[in-house]
Motif scaffolding. Structure first.
Motif, PDB file in Angstrom:
ATOM      1  N   ILE A   1     -11.639  -3.199   5.603  1.00  0.00           N
ATOM      2  CA  ILE A   1     -11.422  -2.758   4.227  1.00  0.00           C
ATOM      3  C   ILE A   1     -10.080  -2.039   4.149  1.00  0.00           C
ATOM      4  O   ILE A   1      -9.821  -1.113   4.927  1.00  0.00           O
ATOM      5  CB  ILE A   1     -12.539  -1.814   3.746  1.00  0.00           C
ATOM      6  N   VAL A   2      -9.234  -2.487   3.254  1.00  0.00           N
ATOM      7  CA  VAL A   2      -7.949  -1.850   3.016  1.00  0.00           C
ATOM      8  C   VAL A   2      -8.046  -1.085   1.703  1.00  0.00           C
ATOM      9  O   VAL A   2      -8.342  -1.666   0.647  1.00  0.00           O
ATOM     10  CB  VAL A   2      -6.807  -2.887   2.947  1.00  0.00           C
ATOM     11  N   VAL A   3      -7.823   0.227   1.778  1.00  0.00           N
ATOM     12  CA  VAL A   3      -7.919   1.085   0.596  1.00  0.00           C
ATOM     13  C   VAL A   3      -6.515   1.380   0.091  1.00  0.00           C
ATOM     14  O   VAL A   3      -5.702   1.988   0.787  1.00  0.00           O
ATOM     15  CB  VAL A   3      -8.661   2.397   0.923  1.00  0.00           C
ATOM     16  N   GLY A   4      -6.229   0.916  -1.134  1.00  0.00           N
ATOM     17  CA  GLY A   4      -4.892   1.037  -1.697  1.00  0.00           C
ATOM     18  C   GLY A   4      -4.533   2.450  -2.117  1.00  0.00           C
ATOM     19  O   GLY A   4      -5.399   3.344  -2.177  1.00  0.00           O
ATOM     20  N   PRO A   5      -3.253   2.674  -2.424  1.00  0.00           N
ATOM     21  CA  PRO A   5      -2.784   4.033  -2.747  1.00  0.00           C
ATOM     22  C   PRO A   5      -3.324   4.591  -4.054  1.00  0.00           C
ATOM     23  O   PRO A   5      -3.267   5.804  -4.268  1.00  0.00           O
ATOM     24  CB  PRO A   5      -1.258   3.855  -2.809  1.00  0.00           C
ATOM     25  N   ALA A   6      -3.876   3.730  -4.925  1.00  0.00           N
ATOM     26  CA  ALA A   6      -4.404   4.224  -6.195  1.00  0.00           C
ATOM     27  C   ALA A   6      -5.748   4.923  -6.033  1.00  0.00           C
ATOM     28  O   ALA A   6      -6.196   5.636  -6.934  1.00  0.00           O
ATOM     29  CB  ALA A   6      -4.530   3.068  -7.196  1.00  0.00           C
ATOM     30  N   VAL A   7      -6.405   4.742  -4.888  1.00  0.00           N
ATOM     31  CA  VAL A   7      -7.686   5.402  -4.639  1.00  0.00           C
ATOM     32  C   VAL A   7      -7.436   6.820  -4.143  1.00  0.00           C
ATOM     33  O   VAL A   7      -6.614   7.043  -3.248  1.00  0.00           O
ATOM     34  CB  VAL A   7      -8.509   4.616  -3.592  1.00  0.00           C
ATOM     35  N   GLU A   8      -8.124   7.771  -4.727  1.00  0.00           N
ATOM     36  CA  GLU A   8      -7.934   9.177  -4.376  1.00  0.00           C
ATOM     37  C   GLU A   8      -8.275   9.397  -2.901  1.00  0.00           C
ATOM     38  O   GLU A   8      -9.263   8.861  -2.381  1.00  0.00           O
ATOM     39  CB  GLU A   8      -8.824  10.044  -5.272  1.00  0.00           C
ATOM     40  N   THR A   9      -7.455  10.198  -2.219  1.00  0.00           N
ATOM     41  CA  THR A   9      -7.588  10.365  -0.769  1.00  0.00           C
ATOM     42  C   THR A   9      -8.948  10.910  -0.365  1.00  0.00           C
ATOM     43  O   THR A   9      -9.580  10.410   0.579  1.00  0.00           O
ATOM     44  CB  THR A   9      -6.477  11.293  -0.234  1.00  0.00           C
ATOM     45  N   GLY A  10      -9.423  11.938  -1.060  1.00  0.00           N
ATOM     46  CA  GLY A  10     -10.708  12.525  -0.712  1.00  0.00           C
ATOM     47  C   GLY A  10     -11.848  11.521  -0.789  1.00  0.00           C
ATOM     48  O   GLY A  10     -12.714  11.470   0.085  1.00  0.00           O
ATOM     49  N   GLN A  11     -11.846  10.701  -1.839  1.00  0.00           N
ATOM     50  CA  GLN A  11     -12.884   9.683  -1.982  1.00  0.00           C
ATOM     51  C   GLN A  11     -12.787   8.651  -0.860  1.00  0.00           C
ATOM     52  O   GLN A  11     -13.801   8.204  -0.318  1.00  0.00           O
ATOM     53  CB  GLN A  11     -12.751   9.001  -3.343  1.00  0.00           C
ATOM     54  N   ALA A  12     -11.567   8.278  -0.527  1.00  0.00           N
ATOM     55  CA  ALA A  12     -11.367   7.282   0.533  1.00  0.00           C
ATOM     56  C   ALA A  12     -11.868   7.804   1.877  1.00  0.00           C
ATOM     57  O   ALA A  12     -12.502   7.063   2.644  1.00  0.00           O
ATOM     58  CB  ALA A  12      -9.883   6.913   0.626  1.00  0.00           C
ATOM     59  N   LEU A  13     -11.613   9.070   2.175  1.00  0.00           N
ATOM     60  CA  LEU A  13     -12.050   9.647   3.447  1.00  0.00           C
ATOM     61  C   LEU A  13     -13.566   9.796   3.496  1.00  0.00           C
ATOM     62  O   LEU A  13     -14.192   9.558   4.539  1.00  0.00           O
ATOM     63  CB  LEU A  13     -11.369  10.998   3.672  1.00  0.00           C
ATOM     64  N   GLU A  14     -14.173  10.173   2.388  1.00  0.00           N
ATOM     65  CA  GLU A  14     -15.632  10.276   2.329  1.00  0.00           C
ATOM     66  C   GLU A  14     -16.267   8.894   2.541  1.00  0.00           C
ATOM     67  O   GLU A  14     -17.267   8.746   3.250  1.00  0.00           O
ATOM     68  CB  GLU A  14     -16.055  10.857   0.980  1.00  0.00           C
ATOM     69  N   PHE A  15     -15.656   7.887   1.941  1.00  0.00           N
ATOM     70  CA  PHE A  15     -16.113   6.504   2.094  1.00  0.00           C
ATOM     71  C   PHE A  15     -16.021   6.063   3.557  1.00  0.00           C
ATOM     72  O   PHE A  15     -16.949   5.474   4.108  1.00  0.00           O
ATOM     73  CB  PHE A  15     -15.237   5.609   1.199  1.00  0.00           C
ATOM     74  N   SER A  16     -14.911   6.384   4.204  1.00  0.00           N
ATOM     75  CA  SER A  16     -14.709   5.998   5.603  1.00  0.00           C
ATOM     76  C   SER A  16     -15.703   6.699   6.519  1.00  0.00           C
ATOM     77  O   SER A  16     -16.264   6.090   7.440  1.00  0.00           O
ATOM     78  CB  SER A  16     -13.278   6.324   6.040  1.00  0.00           C
ATOM     79  N   ALA A  17     -15.925   7.999   6.275  1.00  0.00           N
ATOM     80  CA  ALA A  17     -16.872   8.756   7.100  1.00  0.00           C
ATOM     81  C   ALA A  17     -18.281   8.186   6.986  1.00  0.00           C
ATOM     82  O   ALA A  17     -19.029   8.123   7.970  1.00  0.00           O
ATOM     83  CB  ALA A  17     -16.860  10.225   6.689  1.00  0.00           C
ATOM     84  N   ARG A  18     -18.642   7.740   5.796  1.00  0.00           N
ATOM     85  CA  ARG A  18     -19.966   7.135   5.598  1.00  0.00           C
ATOM     86  C   ARG A  18     -20.073   5.823   6.377  1.00  0.00           C
ATOM     87  O   ARG A  18     -21.078   5.572   7.054  1.00  0.00           O
ATOM     88  CB  ARG A  18     -20.200   6.894   4.112  1.00  0.00           C
ATOM     89  N   LEU A  19     -19.040   4.987   6.272  1.00  0.00           N
ATOM     90  CA  LEU A  19     -19.057   3.713   6.986  1.00  0.00           C
ATOM     91  C   LEU A  19     -19.106   3.919   8.492  1.00  0.00           C
ATOM     92  O   LEU A  19     -19.730   3.145   9.218  1.00  0.00           O
ATOM     93  CB  LEU A  19     -17.818   2.887   6.628  1.00  0.00           C
TER      94      LEU A  19
END
Length: 386
Positions: free
Chosen positions: A44-62
């Motif tokens: 999964i590639v998370v683009g720059p428009a996604v807020e960093t905190g949300q992206a990190l929470e998503f990654s930690a869950r995965l």
């Protein structure tokens, strides 16, 4: 297929960088649904428009639910804080927006790591790779060269997965010897200390060639002092579950980190050269290992540059060190040439006498030997090894 999470319009060059099989979604919720629909997805590639905190929470869950999936984060600005938080959350790579070459390389690396993790998850729970520590108490004996070429010899058949660990934390030469860019190093494991897992360890290694990876030494001054010996033990425990062989290159001195590696090792390769100072240091090393109750059955003495015309025969060396010599590696000017070119001589010229000597040692002492009895080493003060 790759999932790209990018709410805004996706640039055409970004799509082409990710390849032809790309599924675009507009938010992380849609990314989770896509993963549910296709359990074979691994990137999964998370683009720059996604807020960093949300992206990190998503990654930690995965990382907890599906550790084989890699997350790559694209940011407009990449700094130390972002990198540190990303590593803690299990993000595999952080790439600057617009750096498509770095993004392509990051995707390739992540897919390779997913293969390692997936293979590890499907492996028998009793999989127990061998840790081989290469040590010499005197510098200049060719320890790093022997360690790298030994690992290359073990990986040559593509039957075994091998990882080289550069434990010379202050002055490691593994990266420069094979001309690797040390983007990820052992120091990146610090945020994961105490909870290191396969996914975290896989994110630290740098792929050199199929079946052969490297865990590189820190490059920033002062980082070596931050790494506790307990983290080295944790790393080696995880890596031996991922690889068939973990070859550890060490500094030319005993330290808590070196002793930690020796504690968990299945084999000690003790290197010397046919000169009096090196043999004296080897003799002291052997006495030290005996004092610490390491089994003699897991050690091999190897003489590097064994054919040097210095007035000492193989018999002389054995008499001085009072130990059988298990390997003789001849000297050759082709060895420094191979180092300068960044290609181990075992790979560059498999038929060379040096290559044949190292390959023969690997076959006879590491591949064809039955598992030796490993005695528990003597407890050392402050070592944290109970």
């Amino acid at each position: 297929m790759t999932i790209l999470c990018q709410p805004a319009d996706v640039p055409a060059d970004l799509i082409s960088t990710l390849g032809t099989s790309v599924r675009s979604v507009e938010d992380l919720g849609a990314a989770l649904r896509a993963l549910t629909e296709d359990p074979t997805e691994n990137l999964i590639v998370v683009g720059p428009a996604v807020e960093t905190g949300q992206a990190l929470e998503f990654s930690a869950r995965l990382r907890l639910e599906r550790p084989a999936i890699g997350v790559i984060l694209i940011r407009e600005h990449v700094d130390v804080t972002v990198l540190t938080d990303a590593i803690r959350a299990g993000v595999r790579e952080v790439v600057a927006a617009g750096d498509n070459d770095a993004l392509s390389a990051a995707c390739d690396h992540s897919r390779a790591l997913s293969g390692h993790v997936h293979g590890h998850d499907e492996a028998e729970p009793t999989h127990h790779g061998k840790v081989v520590t290469v040590f010499s108490a005197k510098g200049g004996c060719g320890k790093t060269t022997v360690a790298i070429n030994l690992a290359a010899a073990l990986a040559a058949s593509e039957t075994y997965r091998v990882c080289v660990v550069d434990l010379d934390l202050s002055f490691g030469d593994v990266a420069i010897s094979v001309q690797l860019d040390p983007v990820r190093t052992i120091s990146d494991a610090l945020p994961m200390a105490g909870h290191l897992d396969t996914t975290g360890a896989a994110s630290l290694v740098t792929s050199y060639r199929p079946g052969l990876d490297m865990l590189l030494a820190p490059v920033t001054p002062g980082d070596a002092e931050k790494i506790p010996a307990s983290l080295i033990g944790e790393l080696l425990a995880v890596l031996r579950g991922m690889y068939d062989f973990v070859v550890v290159d060490t500094p030319a001195q005993f330290s808590e980190h070196v002793l930690t590696a020796m504690d968990v090792s299945d084999h000690h390769v003790l290197l010397t050269t046919p000169d009096t100072p090196a043999m004296k240091n080897l003799r002291i090393t052997l006495d030290m290992l005996d004092l610490l109750s390491y089994s003699r059955g897991i050690r091999s003495v190897v003489v590097n540059r064994s054919d040097s015309k210095v007035g000492l025969s193989a018999g002389d060396v054995e008499r001085v060190v009072r130990s059988t010599i298990e390997g003789h590696v001849p000297s050759s000017r082709n060895v420094p040439v191979s180092i300068n070119k960044g290609t181990p001589i075992v790979i560059a010229t498999p038929t060379h006498p040096v290559s044949q000597a190292i390959t023969r040692f690997a076959r006879e002492r590491l591949l064809s030997q039955s598992e030796p009895v490993r005695h528990r080493p003597f407890a050392r003060r402050g070592a944290g090894r109970r």
